[in-house]
Design an enzyme around this catalytic site. Structure first.
Site, PDB file in Angstrom:
ATOM      1  CE  LYS A   1      -2.052  -1.603   3.645  1.00 49.11           C
ATOM      2  NZ  LYS A   1      -1.673  -3.015   3.619  1.00 49.11           N
TER       3      LYS A   1
ATOM      4  CB  THR B   1       5.154  -0.037  -2.418  1.00 48.16           C
ATOM      5  OG1 THR B   1       5.848  -0.578  -1.292  1.00 48.16           O
ATOM      6  CG2 THR B   1       6.010  -0.124  -3.653  1.00 48.16           C
TER       7      THR B   1
ATOM      8  NE  ARG C   1      -1.048   5.652   7.369  1.00 47.97           N
ATOM      9  CZ  ARG C   1      -1.281   4.362   7.448  1.00 47.97           C
ATOM     10  NH1 ARG C   1      -2.113   3.899   8.344  1.00 47.97           N
ATOM     11  NH2 ARG C   1      -0.685   3.519   6.620  1.00 47.97           N
TER      12      ARG C   1
ATOM     13  CE  LYS D   1       4.507  -1.587   6.991  1.00 43.96           C
ATOM     14  NZ  LYS D   1       4.580  -2.060   5.647  1.00 43.96           N
TER      15      LYS D   1
ATOM     16  CB  ALA E   1      -6.624   1.793   9.969  1.00 43.19           C
TER      17      ALA E   1
ATOM     18  CG  PHE F   1      -4.520  -2.117   8.313  1.00 40.35           C
ATOM     19  CD1 PHE F   1      -3.331  -2.780   8.020  1.00 40.35           C
ATOM     20  CD2 PHE F   1      -4.687  -1.645   9.597  1.00 40.35           C
ATOM     21  CE1 PHE F   1      -2.339  -2.952   8.989  1.00 40.35           C
ATOM     22  CE2 PHE F   1      -3.706  -1.819  10.567  1.00 40.35           C
ATOM     23  CZ  PHE F   1      -2.542  -2.461  10.253  1.00 40.35           C
TER      24      PHE F   1
ATOM     25  CG  PHE G   1       4.757  -9.216  -6.110  1.00 40.93           C
ATOM     26  CD1 PHE G   1       3.765  -8.290  -5.847  1.00 40.93           C
ATOM     27  CD2 PHE G   1       5.719  -9.444  -5.128  1.00 40.93           C
ATOM     28  CE1 PHE G   1       3.722  -7.594  -4.643  1.00 40.93           C
ATOM     29  CE2 PHE G   1       5.688  -8.761  -3.921  1.00 40.93           C
ATOM     30  CZ  PHE G   1       4.695  -7.835  -3.677  1.00 40.93           C
TER      31      PHE G   1
ATOM     32  CD1 TRP H   1       8.778  -2.717  -4.463  1.00 45.25           C
ATOM     33  CD2 TRP H   1       9.583  -4.041  -6.067  1.00 45.25           C
ATOM     34  NE1 TRP H   1       9.815  -3.450  -3.920  1.00 45.25           N
ATOM     35  CE2 TRP H   1      10.328  -4.266  -4.884  1.00 45.25           C
ATOM     36  CE3 TRP H   1       9.926  -4.770  -7.213  1.00 45.25           C
ATOM     37  CZ2 TRP H   1      11.380  -5.187  -4.817  1.00 45.25           C
ATOM     38  CZ3 TRP H   1      10.967  -5.681  -7.145  1.00 45.25           C
ATOM     39  CH2 TRP H   1      11.680  -5.885  -5.960  1.00 45.25           C
TER      40      TRP H   1
HETATM   41  P1  ADP Z   1       2.001  -2.267   3.016  1.00 42.63           P
HETATM   42  O1  ADP Z   1       1.937  -0.771   3.008  1.00 42.63           O
HETATM   43  O2  ADP Z   1       0.877  -2.919   2.292  1.00 42.63           O
HETATM   44  O3  ADP Z   1       2.260  -2.865   4.345  1.00 42.63           O
HETATM   45  P2  ADP Z   1       4.567  -1.870   1.804  1.00 42.63           P
HETATM   46  O4  ADP Z   1       4.292  -0.890   0.738  1.00 42.63           O
HETATM   47  O5  ADP Z   1       5.187  -1.390   3.068  1.00 42.63           O
HETATM   48  O6  ADP Z   1       3.262  -2.689   2.147  1.00 42.63           O
HETATM   49  O7  ADP Z   1       5.455  -3.026   1.165  1.00 42.63           O
HETATM   50  C1  ADP Z   1       5.839  -4.158   1.938  1.00 42.63           C
HETATM   51  C2  ADP Z   1       7.088  -4.775   1.346  1.00 42.63           C
HETATM   52  O8  ADP Z   1       6.765  -5.370   0.092  1.00 42.63           O
HETATM   53  C3  ADP Z   1       8.210  -3.773   1.081  1.00 42.63           C
HETATM   54  O9  ADP Z   1       9.431  -4.350   1.502  1.00 42.63           O
HETATM   55  C4  ADP Z   1       8.201  -3.594  -0.432  1.00 42.63           C
HETATM   56  O10 ADP Z   1       9.498  -3.343  -0.971  1.00 42.63           O
HETATM   57  C5  ADP Z   1       7.682  -4.943  -0.913  1.00 42.63           C
HETATM   58  N1  ADP Z   1       6.954  -4.819  -2.185  1.00 42.63           N
HETATM   59  C6  ADP Z   1       5.888  -4.020  -2.439  1.00 42.63           C
HETATM   60  N2  ADP Z   1       5.488  -4.149  -3.708  1.00 42.63           N
HETATM   61  C7  ADP Z   1       6.327  -5.047  -4.288  1.00 42.63           C
HETATM   62  C8  ADP Z   1       6.443  -5.617  -5.611  1.00 42.63           C
HETATM   63  N3  ADP Z   1       5.582  -5.267  -6.566  1.00 42.63           N
HETATM   64  N4  ADP Z   1       7.440  -6.505  -5.839  1.00 42.63           N
HETATM   65  C9  ADP Z   1       8.288  -6.864  -4.849  1.00 42.63           C
HETATM   66  N5  ADP Z   1       8.229  -6.381  -3.586  1.00 42.63           N
HETATM   67  C10 ADP Z   1       7.262  -5.486  -3.303  1.00 42.63           C
END
Ligand code: ADP
Length: 584
Positions: A77, A79, A100, A111, A292, A320, A408, A436
């Protein structure tokens, strides 16, 4: 290549190209007097000054990023929030983001960073992740000062006569020690502090009674930071926090304890949003806290108001799934801010849908089960039920959903096609996004879908009117958003419900549910789109300062626990460069 590097290694390299915050602020249209620099790359922004100067400027388009029900696999999210800001930047739009401030609890537990990942991140990463400009510390201190005031008052009232108290200008409050509503706050996942006995020393060592700690971001003071609209509004709210009840049933507030002024003073440095930037140099406001599930978990109203005056497109994140993060954005934040969203992005991944479709359990740190790394259209198809519930929630709010398939490397065309077709049949826009791996260049399809959705008329409206009675309102959220059959109450929740209903207007304050984020229901084990369940309400808290009634569903705790393989083991400092490493 993000496949070969960890998020923090990418951030470290990208930080060689950061814009000085003065340049960032100037490009955004801020004057030098409106920023309070904290070092070269971070500043606080005087929101009140900017809002006064730009009061006649029309607001930009308002976009919320939400998601399907989270899984331990991570949906991306944050990302995607950063990726969308960068994608809109690539389309030449004047854009801002709001996320946030991360809580140290998850940062040091499982996390890691909450700055996004790959080529879509918020920078600079280390200060962002490790306390930033001290807002959460200010919330923690402000909250704990109320507890200091309470326990000192209990001790002095217990040990002294009325004459002595009046010589100290105090009127006996007659606090009922068994009805203390507030606990202490700490911004770590410290499960052993959930339940404590305090004051176990002698007569001068405080008042002996049970207490405990919640994580700072779940504090009512953090909720106030999310929803306040001006300094005078903040000051008023800080006096209304109910700390305990008296023996005669009347509340004991922070104003009764005469601690509200000092609490506001401690919070003062936190009221202005922090200005940071994406990897590609677009402005990002960071303000208020996550969670949240156990808190309001929204980026602040003042950050969004500020950004909407400065940008043509503003992307905010509500955390979330749409059942809790978006539901609170919709029915609490927008109600209190008066702002109307133009579109909501629902982040989906094929692998998370596989888990909702019945895929095996995931243990953090362990190698992924092949179900998640090899094609499995059946699991994706089944898991789409979860996505459909969240699309329906956004549509119930009357705004246009855009499903973002966060791509991914292991995703196949067949899997993506199933998600696309299912979402389109539910009348949502769909974009596959590669932010990403490619940054803004990978997010232009998403950015175009979002601008299209923003330019379509919408029919935004709240789920419940202001005057809907509390019980009916809890039932409406449970049935219409969670998919429950009904709601049950413990005796204590029934008692509190009756008391709140007898408090007149209090029952009409917005409802901020506490519920697990890991399921549409109250039971984290129920994946997909559960039905036929009854939502059990075990308690109802009253946050008079934030102006929220907070029903607590299921077993969820206000203080998370630290796991057996916490992330702090991997964080260290390079003593040669003085830089932090290992932040995921
Ligand atoms: P959320 O906000 O949903 O908890 P994040 O944006 O913090 O998720 O991402 C969680 C992890 O997943 C991070 O380490 C990020 O680099 C990885 N990630 C997110 N999107 C991808 C993707 N498309 N391919 C590989 N890794 C990803």
């Amino acid at each position: 290549d993000p496949v070969l590097m960890k998020d923090w290694e990418i951030a470290e390299k990208a930080e060689d190209f950061l814009k000085p915050v003065k340049v960032l602020a100037m490009e955004l249209g801020l004057t030098e007097d409106e920023i309070i620099p904290h070092g070269k790359y971070i500043a606080k922004v005087d929101f009140a000054g900017v809002l006064a100067r730009l009061k006649d400027r029309p607001n930009g388009k308002y976009i919320d990023v939400t998601a399907i029900t989270p899984t331990p696999l991570g949906e991306g999210k944050s990302t995607t929030t950063m990726g969308l800001v960068q994608g809109l930047g690539k389309l030449g739009k004047k854009v801002t983001g709001a996320i946030r401030q991360p809580s140290s609890g998850p940062t040091f537990n499982i996390k890691g960073s909450a700055a996004g990942g790959g080529l879509s991140q918020c920078l600079p990463l280390s200060p962002f992740s490790l306390g930033l400009t001290g807002d959460i510390d200010a919330v923690t201190n402000s909250h704990n000062l109320a507890m200091v005031a309470l326990q000192a008052r209990l001790q002095h009232e217990a040990n002294n006569t009325d004459e002595f108290l009046s010589s100290r200008h105090l009127t006996r409050l007659d606090i009922d020690p068994s009805r203390v509503e507030m606990k202490w706050a700490m911004d770590f996942c410290a499960q052993s502090l959930r339940e404590i006995i305090m004051g176990i020393g002698g007569k001068t060592d405080g008042y002996r009674m049970p207490s405990g700690f919640g994580i700072s971001v779940s504090s009512e003071v953090m909720a106030i930071l999310s929803v306040f609209t001006s300094l005078s509004d903040l000051r008023e709210r800080m006096g209304k926090i109910i700390v305990a009840y008296r023996k005669n049933d009347e509340p004991v507030t922070t104003a009764d304890l005469e601690v509200d002024g000092a609490m506001t003073a401690l919070l003062l440095r936190a009221v202005n949003p922090n200005l940071l930037q994406t990897i590609e140099g677009q402005p990002v406001f960071v303000h208020a806290g996550p969670f949240a599930n156990i808190a309001i978990g929204q980026s602040s109203i003042v950050a969004d108001r500020l950004a909407l005056k400065l940008a043509d497109y503003h992307v905010t994140e509500s955390g979330f799934g749409a059942d809790i993060g978006f539901e609170k954005f919709w029915n609490i934040k927008c109600r209190l801010s008066g702002l109307k969203p133009d579109c909501a992005v629902i982040v989906v991944t094929a692998r998370a849908l596989k888990m909702h479709g019945g895929g095996p359990k995931v243990t953090p740190g362990a190698p992924l089960d092949p179900a998640y790394t090899t094609p499995n259209t059946k699991l994706v198809e089944k898991g789409c039920q979860n996505m459909l519930a969240h699309i329906q929630t956004v549509k119930t709010a009357g705004i246009n959903p855009v499903v973002c398939i966060n791509h991914f490397a292991a995703d196949t065309h067949e899997e993506i096609d199933i998600i696309r077709r299912t979402a389109e049949q539910a009348e949502a826009r769909v974009a596959v996004s590669h932010h990403w791996a490619k940054g803004g260049d990978g997010a232009t399809e998403l950015a175009e879908a979002v601008t299209d959705a923003c330019n379509e008329p919408n029919n935004f409206h709240f789920l419940y009117p202001e005057n809907m009675p509390l019980k009916k309102r809890i039932e409406t959220i449970a049935r219409k958003v969670y998919g429950a059959n009904g709601v049950s109450y413990t005796p204590i929740a029934m008692e509190k419900l009756a008391r709140i209903e007898s408090m007149g207007d209090t029952q009409f304050m917005p409802t901020c549910m506490v519920k697990t984020h890991l399921s549409l229901s109250h039971d984290p084990a129920l994946k997909g789109r559960p039905s036929g369940f009854t939502l059990p309400i075990r308690d109802i808290l009253t946050y008079m300062g934030a102006g929220l009634v907070v029903p607590v569903a299921g077993d969820i705790k206000l203080m998370p626990g630290t796991s057996s393989d916490p992330n702090f083991k991997r964080i260290d400092v390079d003593t040669q460069t003085g830089k932090v490493k290992g932040l995921f």
